[in-house]
Scaffold this active site. Structure first.
Site, mmCIF file in Angstrom:
data_model
loop_
_atom_site.group_PDB
_atom_site.id
_atom_site.type_symbol
_atom_site.label_atom_id
_atom_site.label_comp_id
_atom_site.label_asym_id
_atom_site.label_seq_id
_atom_site.Cartn_x
_atom_site.Cartn_y
_atom_site.Cartn_z
ATOM 1 N N SER A 142 3.249 2.420 4.139
ATOM 2 C CA SER A 142 4.668 2.720 3.928
ATOM 3 C C SER A 142 5.046 4.007 4.635
ATOM 4 O O SER A 142 4.224 4.918 4.787
ATOM 5 C CB SER A 142 4.938 2.870 2.431
ATOM 6 O OG SER A 142 6.217 3.432 2.224
ATOM 7 N N TYR A 172 3.993 5.118 -6.165
ATOM 8 C CA TYR A 172 4.016 4.287 -4.955
ATOM 9 C C TYR A 172 3.489 5.075 -3.758
ATOM 10 O O TYR A 172 2.576 4.622 -3.055
ATOM 11 C CB TYR A 172 5.453 3.810 -4.694
ATOM 12 C CG TYR A 172 5.566 2.889 -3.507
ATOM 13 C CD1 TYR A 172 5.171 1.552 -3.593
ATOM 14 C CD2 TYR A 172 6.051 3.358 -2.289
ATOM 15 C CE1 TYR A 172 5.262 0.711 -2.499
ATOM 16 C CE2 TYR A 172 6.141 2.516 -1.182
ATOM 17 C CZ TYR A 172 5.747 1.195 -1.290
ATOM 18 O OH TYR A 172 5.832 0.364 -0.202
#
Ligand code: ZN
Length: 652
Positions: A536, A549
């Site tokens: 990410s 996350y």
């Protein structure tokens, strides 16, 4: 064998060509008659051409069409007179025959006529059906095949000795025409198959059924029935995934490119592999010559792939003429006392075709053995068909860069994972998709896709999933880590530790588990193993509220970097992709996008393209980069982290 003719159904196929289509499909539905494009049919019609002249036209099956699914467009209209004239020549080489068949076609959009078009042309009957009936092959692949046929059929058929299909067969057929009597309803082609003919589609079809039934009855009357294998079938099957992957690696090395290896869990293959006479039964040759394209002349017995390749080279040297190029010397069928039956191919469809053909060949072999003794065509005759340019043309087609390779994708049911599956299939890879969502098992019906519902946080389920993949495709060459969870935004002071752990379990721990389990297979990958990690933008540029996350994706990224270091010496490349703002995934609904956009005072369109290049990034874009990382462009890159975000000013 029973007739499947249904008058009501037949009425839905009007006209002589319609009837031809209907009965061709009936034949195609019988795997004991035709397999994988084998067999062909025709009808002769009188037609007016554009000048108003009457012409005799042969509509013959197009090369490569499958009888089971054929329609009118699958038949090539050919000038009958020209084809008949060709059979009066003394000689006609392959290339010239193929050219002449094309010259005789009356429609430039029609497919190339079957290589057996001449046989159809010379027979005077309106409808001609040709199959590779297994019962007839069991009769004719014996030392006294000729006698068995005469005893079974009497005057019903004319028997033709084996000659190569194409010109030689068409010419021989023309020569025996005077032998066709009033009672004759077909031809038996020794070591090859059966022809029936008639004035109507139904007559030709029902004669085929009658002739096959006679062969079946003859076999039964002589004690040659199926079932011999079942009696001896009480054996355990303990094939281990790693053994299969090792075998595939060696087969691929000999082939010079990656092949799919399918393992048949069916016990018939295993019992045959342990048959006391397997050495003589399996090494004689195929049931009908065109099977050689899928199965090669003989299977590999055991696992000495290199010895098989040496024997293949010797077979090639013994029979090849000047200027003939050798096909790869790797086996397509393996019979192993421990593994049973395995089949190899450039893709799963080919491996499936080889497995099906060989499974049925076993039956033909055993029936011929019960009747008398299994005796296939000589190696020289099989070689002749294997290296016949017209047959090889069937195998030629464009290849894709990942053909023969196997990818495992996690999170495959939706979003980036699903897009990766599609992109991999488009490049010719076989794909095993894993997802906790059971919808993954139905996400593609393509034979190159295997969907497995499993929880990536459970090692036992992952181990089982990889094992299942190995049995289907033979290995794991590429691993795409795409499964991930994106929890609701939460500041650290309110973060629940259980939630943190849940996010880590999916985003980071599952990565360790599957990489560890896949490592022995990645090491065996013919073109080198590859791991692509979907991380990410949050790794280089974390956002507030996304601690779990961002930290879990950072852990996964660091894991990938260490793997790149540790596994590089084994040729395994590990690279990382950092996507950002990929809105066509499950977490982004139109409502969420609108709400977020409003928050920033932007339109949804502006919000989607809020990056340096002002472009929207889609799952498909990420998937294409991920697949490219497995290809040539990244062949010398490992440990890299590549963003795909339209350019992010916090990262640049
Ligand atoms: Zn044939």
């Amino acid at each position: 064998m029973e007739s499947r003719w249904d008058a009501g159904e037949a009425e839905r196929f009007p006209g002589p060509l319609g009837q031809r289509v209907y009965s061709s499909r009936l034949l195609g539905r019988e795997p004991s008659l035709v397999l994988h494009g084998g067999g062909n049919t025709s009808v002769k019609l009188r037609q007016q051409n554009v000048l108003g002249d009457e012409e005799e036209v042969l509509f013959v099956k197009g090369s490569g069409f499958d009888l089971a699914s054929i329609d009118g467009n699958g038949f090539a209209p050919v000038r009958l007179g020209h084809l008949r004239a060709l059979t009066r020549l003394q000689e006609l080489d392959d290339v010239e025959m193929a050219r002449q068949l094309r010259v005789a076609v009356l429609d430039p959009d029609a497919p190339a006529p079957s290589v057996e078009a001449l046989l159809h042309a010379v027979l005077p009957h309106a409808y001609v059906d040709h199959t590779h009936s297994e019962a007839v092959l069991a009769l004719t692949n014996t030392p006294s095949g000729d006698d068995h046929v005469r005893r079974a059929y009497g005057d019903l058929v004319v028997v033709l000795p084996y000659v190569r299909p194409g010109f030689a067969l068409g010419r021989l057929c023309a020569e025996v025409l005077p032998q066709l009597g009033n009672e004759t309803i077909g031809l038996v082609l020794l070591h090859h198959g059966l022809v029936s003919f008639g004035d109507t589609a139904r007559e030709a079809y029902e004669r085929m059924v009658a002739l096959v039934s006679r062969a079946e009855d003859y076999l039964a009357a002589n004690g040659a029935t199926e079932g011999e294998l079942e009696a001896a079938a009480d054996v355990a099957q303990t094939a281990h995934g790693l053994q299969l992957a090792q075998l595939r690696a060696r087969i691929s090395a000999v082939a010079g490119s990656p092949l799919i290896l399918r393992h048949d869990r069916d016990r018939r293959g295993l019992v045959f592999a342990r048959h006391e006479d397997v050495a003589s039964l399996s090494q004689s040759g195929p049931a009908t010559p065109d099977h050689v394209l899928w199965t090669k002349r003989v299977p590999l017995l055991g696992r000495d792939v290199e010895a098989y390749a040496d024997a293949y080279r010797a077979y090639f040297d013994a029979h090849a003429g000047e200027g003939v190029e050798m096909l790869d010397p790797a086996p397509r069928i393996v019979l192993d006392a421990e593994l049973g039956l395995c089949s190899a191919g450039r893709n799963p469809e080919e491996a499936d075709a080889a497995a099906e053909i060989y499974d049925r060949t076993i039956d033909v072999i055993l029936r011929a053995r019960e009747l008398e003794q299994w005796q296939a065509l000589s190696p020289a005759e099989v070689f002749d068909v294997e290296y016949w340019s017209l047959e090889q043309a069937k195998l030629r087609r464009p290849t894709h860069q990942l053909e023969g390779e196997v990818a495992v994708v996690t999170g495959a049911a939706s979003g980036i994972g699903a897009a990766c599956v599609e992109a991999l299939l488009a490049q010719g890879a076989a794909v095993c998709g894993l997802d906790i969502n059971a919808a993954v098992t139905k996400s593609s019906r393509c034979p190159a896709f295997l969907g497995i519902a499993c929880d990536v946080t459970r090692e036992d389920e992952l181990r089982w999933a990889l094992e299942t993949c190995i049995h289907r495709f033979g290995g794991v060459d590429m691993l795409f880590l795409s499964a991930g969870v994106f929890p609701a935004s939460r500041r650290i002071e309110t973060l629940d530790l259980a939630e943190w752990r849940r996010v880590f379990a999916v985003n980071a721990d599952a990565g360790v588990s599957i990489m560890r389990l896949a490592h022995p297979f990645l090491e065996l990958a013919p073109n080198g193993g590859r791991v692509v990690v979907i991380a990410s933008k949050n790794v280089p540029a974390p956002g507030p509220g996304a601690a779990a996350y961002s930290a879990s994706k950072a852990a996964l990224t660091q894991l990938a970097r260490v793997a790149a270091l540790e596994w590089g010496a084994s040729g395994i490349r590990v690279n990382v992709i950092h996507p950002n703002a990929v809105f066509d995934t499950g977490i982004w609904t139109e409502d969420v996008i609108r709400a977020r956009a409003e928050q920033y005072g932007l339109t949804p369109e502006e919000y989607r393209t809020q990056n340096v290049l002002q472009v929207e990034v889609a799952s498909r874009d990420v998937a294409e980069l991920a697949v490219a990382m497995c290809g040539k462009a990244f062949a010398k890159t490992t440990g890299a982290q590549v963003p795909i975000d339209g350019g992010n000013d916090r990262v640049i």
